[in-house]
Structures are given as structure tokens and as C-alpha cells.
Design an enzyme around this catalytic site. Structure first.
Site, mmCIF file in Angstrom:
data_model
loop_
_atom_site.group_PDB
_atom_site.id
_atom_site.type_symbol
_atom_site.label_atom_id
_atom_site.label_comp_id
_atom_site.label_asym_id
_atom_site.label_seq_id
_atom_site.Cartn_x
_atom_site.Cartn_y
_atom_site.Cartn_z
ATOM 1 N N ARG A 114 72.426 49.508 41.665
ATOM 2 C CA ARG A 114 73.144 48.706 42.670
ATOM 3 C C ARG A 114 73.172 47.224 42.291
ATOM 4 O O ARG A 114 72.187 46.657 41.825
ATOM 5 C CB ARG A 114 72.472 48.839 44.034
ATOM 6 C CG ARG A 114 73.056 47.846 45.035
ATOM 7 C CD ARG A 114 72.683 48.076 46.453
ATOM 8 N NE ARG A 114 71.280 48.343 46.648
ATOM 9 C CZ ARG A 114 70.768 48.860 47.759
ATOM 10 N NH1 ARG A 114 71.573 49.168 48.757
ATOM 11 N NH2 ARG A 114 69.486 49.073 47.862
ATOM 12 N N ARG A 141 59.831 52.705 49.626
ATOM 13 C CA ARG A 141 60.752 52.711 50.778
ATOM 14 C C ARG A 141 61.044 54.140 51.223
ATOM 15 O O ARG A 141 61.145 54.425 52.415
ATOM 16 C CB ARG A 141 62.056 51.992 50.412
ATOM 17 C CG ARG A 141 61.944 50.490 50.599
ATOM 18 C CD ARG A 141 62.847 49.696 49.681
ATOM 19 N NE ARG A 141 64.254 49.968 49.846
ATOM 20 C CZ ARG A 141 65.178 49.654 48.932
ATOM 21 N NH1 ARG A 141 64.833 49.078 47.796
ATOM 22 N NH2 ARG A 141 66.433 49.915 49.154
ATOM 23 N N ARG A 155 68.999 43.082 44.228
ATOM 24 C CA ARG A 155 68.035 42.827 45.306
ATOM 25 C C ARG A 155 66.601 42.868 44.786
ATOM 26 O O ARG A 155 66.306 43.652 43.888
ATOM 27 C CB ARG A 155 68.203 43.903 46.389
ATOM 28 C CG ARG A 155 69.067 43.431 47.535
ATOM 29 C CD ARG A 155 69.458 44.524 48.459
ATOM 30 N NE ARG A 155 68.338 45.344 48.935
ATOM 31 C CZ ARG A 155 68.491 46.315 49.841
ATOM 32 N NH1 ARG A 155 69.680 46.574 50.341
ATOM 33 N NH2 ARG A 155 67.459 47.023 50.236
HETATM 34 P P1 AP5 Z 1 74.294 51.244 49.741
HETATM 35 O O1 AP5 Z 1 75.528 51.464 50.504
HETATM 36 O O2 AP5 Z 1 73.925 49.842 49.416
HETATM 37 O O3 AP5 Z 1 73.061 52.033 50.399
HETATM 38 P P2 AP5 Z 1 72.218 51.736 51.703
HETATM 39 O O4 AP5 Z 1 71.974 53.028 52.371
HETATM 40 O O5 AP5 Z 1 72.843 50.633 52.485
HETATM 41 O O6 AP5 Z 1 70.880 51.279 51.002
HETATM 42 P P3 AP5 Z 1 69.784 50.190 51.335
HETATM 43 O O7 AP5 Z 1 68.949 50.080 50.097
HETATM 44 O O8 AP5 Z 1 70.401 48.927 51.820
HETATM 45 O O9 AP5 Z 1 68.969 50.859 52.441
HETATM 46 P P4 AP5 Z 1 67.528 50.523 52.800
HETATM 47 O O10 AP5 Z 1 67.421 51.218 54.073
HETATM 48 O O11 AP5 Z 1 66.526 50.827 51.772
HETATM 49 O O12 AP5 Z 1 67.533 48.927 52.806
HETATM 50 P P5 AP5 Z 1 67.733 47.872 53.962
HETATM 51 O O13 AP5 Z 1 68.443 46.731 53.382
HETATM 52 O O14 AP5 Z 1 68.263 48.462 55.177
HETATM 53 O O15 AP5 Z 1 74.434 52.085 48.368
HETATM 54 C C1 AP5 Z 1 73.448 52.055 47.381
HETATM 55 C C2 AP5 Z 1 74.110 52.099 46.000
HETATM 56 O O16 AP5 Z 1 74.754 53.372 45.845
HETATM 57 C C3 AP5 Z 1 75.214 51.056 45.785
HETATM 58 O O17 AP5 Z 1 75.170 50.612 44.477
HETATM 59 C C4 AP5 Z 1 76.530 51.817 46.040
HETATM 60 O O18 AP5 Z 1 77.601 51.297 45.302
HETATM 61 C C5 AP5 Z 1 76.154 53.226 45.606
HETATM 62 N N1 AP5 Z 1 76.816 54.253 46.423
HETATM 63 C C6 AP5 Z 1 76.941 54.274 47.787
HETATM 64 N N2 AP5 Z 1 77.569 55.388 48.180
HETATM 65 C C7 AP5 Z 1 77.838 56.098 47.057
HETATM 66 C C8 AP5 Z 1 78.459 57.366 46.817
HETATM 67 N N3 AP5 Z 1 78.927 58.122 47.820
HETATM 68 N N4 AP5 Z 1 78.559 57.804 45.549
HETATM 69 C C9 AP5 Z 1 78.063 57.046 44.504
HETATM 70 N N5 AP5 Z 1 77.463 55.840 44.668
HETATM 71 C C10 AP5 Z 1 77.343 55.371 45.923
HETATM 72 O O19 AP5 Z 1 66.213 47.475 54.240
HETATM 73 C C11 AP5 Z 1 65.441 46.769 53.295
HETATM 74 C C12 AP5 Z 1 64.049 46.518 53.812
HETATM 75 O O20 AP5 Z 1 64.113 45.724 55.017
HETATM 76 C C13 AP5 Z 1 63.267 47.763 54.236
HETATM 77 O O21 AP5 Z 1 62.615 48.362 53.151
HETATM 78 C C14 AP5 Z 1 62.289 47.190 55.282
HETATM 79 O O22 AP5 Z 1 61.227 46.542 54.643
HETATM 80 C C15 AP5 Z 1 63.149 46.138 55.966
HETATM 81 N N6 AP5 Z 1 63.844 46.677 57.150
HETATM 82 C C16 AP5 Z 1 65.160 46.963 57.266
HETATM 83 N N7 AP5 Z 1 65.442 47.452 58.484
HETATM 84 C C17 AP5 Z 1 64.274 47.464 59.157
HETATM 85 C C18 AP5 Z 1 63.915 47.887 60.470
HETATM 86 N N8 AP5 Z 1 64.809 48.394 61.337
HETATM 87 N N9 AP5 Z 1 62.620 47.778 60.823
HETATM 88 C C19 AP5 Z 1 61.695 47.275 59.993
HETATM 89 N N10 AP5 Z 1 61.972 46.871 58.728
HETATM 90 C C20 AP5 Z 1 63.255 46.973 58.323
#
Ligand code: AP5
Length: 307
Positions: free
Chosen positions: A209, A249, A238
Site C-alpha cells: 500500500r 493489528r 504509513r
Molecule cells: P485499504 O482500502 O487501505 O484497506 P483498509 O481496510 O482501509 O486498511 P487499513 O490498514 O486502513 O485498516 P486498519 O484497520 O488496519 O487501519 P486504520 O487506519 O483504520 O486497502 C489496503 C491496500 O489494499 C491498498 O493498497 C489498496 O489499494 C489495496 N486494495 C484494496 N482493495 C483491494 C482489492 N479489492 N483488490 C486488491 N487490492 C486492494 O487504523 C490504524 C490504527 O489506528 C489501528 O491499528 C489502531 O491502532 C488505531 N485505530 C483505528 N481505529 C481505531 C478505533 N476505532 N479504536 C481504537 N484504535 C483505532
């Protein structure tokens, strides 16, 4: 079914005196035919429109002499309620494609995308106290404590654009306490989308990504490469997008996912997220389309005693 409305303020079948108490978009007209003796009055607020019909035959034989008996009767002939904007949650393991699908959903449906991870990263980038604390947890792949996340999400959902256009909540709630807090604030989703993706695919997606800091667009070096050399040159990664960190994660995700799912099981749609991004979107799109159709039908274009 006919609804009769008595307007005690009016003694003649003229709609004008009502205007002071009705919204600005009120309109009216009277039939020119002396036989019909019919007046129409229509008014609208943000969410609904009600049309009233005055019919002289309704007014000539009041049930008995009361304060209201000389008032003309208006009949509601049509009422249409504008459907409420959509409120959607999207969930799934790290890199299951939540952000990618949110981009496509907001483009088509105009919902406000509220991503807990993005809100937290903005705090980290701003160097705020909350950001400094959050980063310690994010680096370990752990959930950031509720006292930081819950208020952040609540404040974003309370902003007028989310109220007006509807919202698409991404990556929240991730625990039953977060779900409960949201419910207590009065935020109830219409639909809970769960993206289901095989574990080895998730790791490959995280590692490849890249983000465009200028447009905020999400790329993948293999599956969704940048369109130009210029974009490729400015892409960033990131700080938590390493194989080691995504495993942490994933572990956190497995510990919490069941508790969250059990709170939304009645409104959950599980979508196969292993397909191409356009195929995944086609499935989500059909579900949202159907939901909107049901909304329109359910909002009830009520027609009673049509003139
Ligand atoms: P992408 O669309 O970026 O995936 P995503 O599900 O949004 O992934 P994240 O890594 O953002 O989810 P996350 O939950 O780990 O992180 P978050 O930022 O929420 O796609 C990923 C990749 O795949 C991209 O390169 C894309 O191009 C590719 N792709 C997508 N779809 C595809 C397909 N169909 N086919 C092929 N390729 C594809 O959270 C980060 C951190 O923040 C957490 O670890 C935690 O510490 C904190 N946090 C966030 N929310 C909370 C909460 N509610 N409470 C407490 N802590 C929190």
C-alpha cells in the site's frame, strides 16, 4: 384513510391566514370553478411536503356547534417524507479494503467519510497530546484508548455535513465499549458492511500500500499502481504498514471483532473482499441501491382521498 384538519384560525376557505405559521415554501391555489369550491394548500419543510385540500362540502354540515364548528375543514390529500440520509458502518481486518471502498461509496452516494484511523493520523501529524499518546498504541497495532477515539469520532459525526448528507463510518467501532458509546450518543447505523478477506491477502495488501499525500488517494504497487511517474514519485507509506505491524493489528482485530459483530448482526451484510475493488464495490453498490429503494417505498407517499 382521510385525515381532517381543523384550522380554528380561519373562518373562510381562504388559505392565506395560515401562512404566518407555515414554512416559507408554502403555496396555495383555489379552483376557479364556482361549483367545486375547493382550495389547495401545500407546504414543505426540509424533510417533508404536505398538501391540504379544502372542500366546501366538508364544511357545510359540522357535527355540532362548537368553537371549531365554523372553521373550514382541510383534508390531507398527499404527504411525502424525504428519506433520511444513509448511515453506514464499514468494518473488516486491516487492509481488507475499507478505505478503498469508502472512496467509491462516497463518490457515488455523497456520504461523509469518517475514518477513525485518519482522524488519529491527523492528530499524530499535528503533534497534539492526543496524537502523541495515540501513536504509542498505533505503533504496537493496539487499539487507541476509548477516551481519545470515542470523542474524536463523536465530534466528527456531529458536524452539520454528516447530519445533512449521511455518514460512512470506517474502522469504528472496534470494541463493544465503542459501539455502546456510539449508541448512547444516538448514532445508529442503517447497515453494517463487513469485508471478508483471506489473511495472506491482507499482508500482501498492507506491504504494497502507498498513499498520495496530495490527493489522499490509496494505491497499491501491484493492484492499483499510480497513474503517472509524478504521482509515483511522491507516494508515501504509513508508519504501521510493515509485515510485522500488520500481524499485531490482525491479532487485535481477532480479539475484538466478534464482540462488535454481535451488536450489529441484524443489519450486517458480509461482502467477499477478495475480489477486485470494482467487483467488491458492485456488490456494495447493489446493497445500498436496494436499501435506498426500500427507504423510498417506506417513506410512504401517502395519498388519501385524492382530489
Ligand atoms: P485499504 O482500502 O487501505 O484497506 P483498509 O481496510 O482501509 O486498511 P487499513 O490498514 O486502513 O485498516 P486498519 O484497520 O488496519 O487501519 P486504520 O487506519 O483504520 O486497502 C489496503 C491496500 O489494499 C491498498 O493498497 C489498496 O489499494 C489495496 N486494495 C484494496 N482493495 C483491494 C482489492 N479489492 N483488490 C486488491 N487490492 C486492494 O487504523 C490504524 C490504527 O489506528 C489501528 O491499528 C489502531 O491502532 C488505531 N485505530 C483505528 N481505529 C481505531 C478505533 N476505532 N479504536 C481504537 N484504535 C483505532
Amino acid at each position: 384513510m382521510a385525515c381532517i384538519v381543523n384550522f380554528s384560525a380561519i373562518t373562510q376557505p381562504k388559505p392565506q391566514p395560515c401562512f404566518a405559521s407555515l414554512p416559507a415554501s408554502t403555496s396555495s391555489h383555489r379552483s376557479n370553478s364556482p361549483k367545486l369550491q375547493t382550495s389547495y394548500l401545500s407546504f414543505a419543510s426540509n424533510n417533508s411536503r404536505i398538501s391540504l385540500r379544502y372542500d366546501r362540502t366538508l364544511a357545510v354540515s359540522p357535527p355540532r356547534e362548537t368553537l371549531l364548528s365554523k372553521a373550514p375543514n382541510f383534508m390531507i390529500v398527499a404527504a411525502a417524507k424525504k428519506p433520511e440520509p444513509l448511515k453506514i458502518m464499514i468494518s473488516g481486518a486491516p487492509a481488507s479494503g475499507k478505505g478503498t471502498q469508502c472512496e467509491l461509496i462516497t463518490q457515488k452516494y455523497g456520504l461523509v467519510h469518517v475514518a477513525a484511523g485518519d482522524l488519529l493520523r491527523a492528530e499524530v501529524a499535528a503533534g497534539s497530546e492526543n496524537g502523541r499518546r495515540a501513536k504509542q498504541f498505533m505503533e504496537k497495532g493496539q487499539l487507541v484508548p476509548d477516551e481519545i477515539v470515542v470523542m474524536m469520532v463523536k465530534e466528527r459525526l456531529l458536524r452539520p455535513d454528516a447530519h445533512k448528507n449521511g455518514w460512512l463510518l470506517d474502522g469504528y467501532p472496534r470494541s463493544s465499549s465503542q459501539a455502546t458509546a456510539l449508541k448512547e450518543f444516538g448514532f445508529e447505523p442503517d447497515l453494517f458492511i463487513l469485508l471478508d478477506v483471506a489473511e495472506d491477502t491482507l499482508v500482501e495488501r498492507v506491504v504494497g500500500r502507498r498513499l498520495d499525500p496530495v490527493t489522499g488517494k490509496i494505491y497499491h504497487l501491484k493492484y492499483s499502481p499510480p497513474e503517472t511517474e509524478e504521482i509515483a514519485a511522491r507516494l508515501t507509506q504509513r508508519f504501521d504498514d510493515t509485515e510485522e505491524k500488520v500481524k499485531l493489528r490482525l491479532c487485535t482485530h481477532h480479539q475484538n471483532v466478534e464482540a462488535v459483530l454481535s451488536m450489529y448482526k441484524d443489519i450486517t451484510v458480509k461482502v467477499n473482499g477478495n475480489l477486485s475493488k470494482n467487483d467488491v464495490f458492485a456488490k456494495i453498490d447493489s446493497v445500498l441501491d436496494e436499501l435506498l429503494e426500500q427507504r423510498k417505498a417506506g417513506s410512504g407517499y401517502l395519498e388519501a382521498n385524492k382530489a
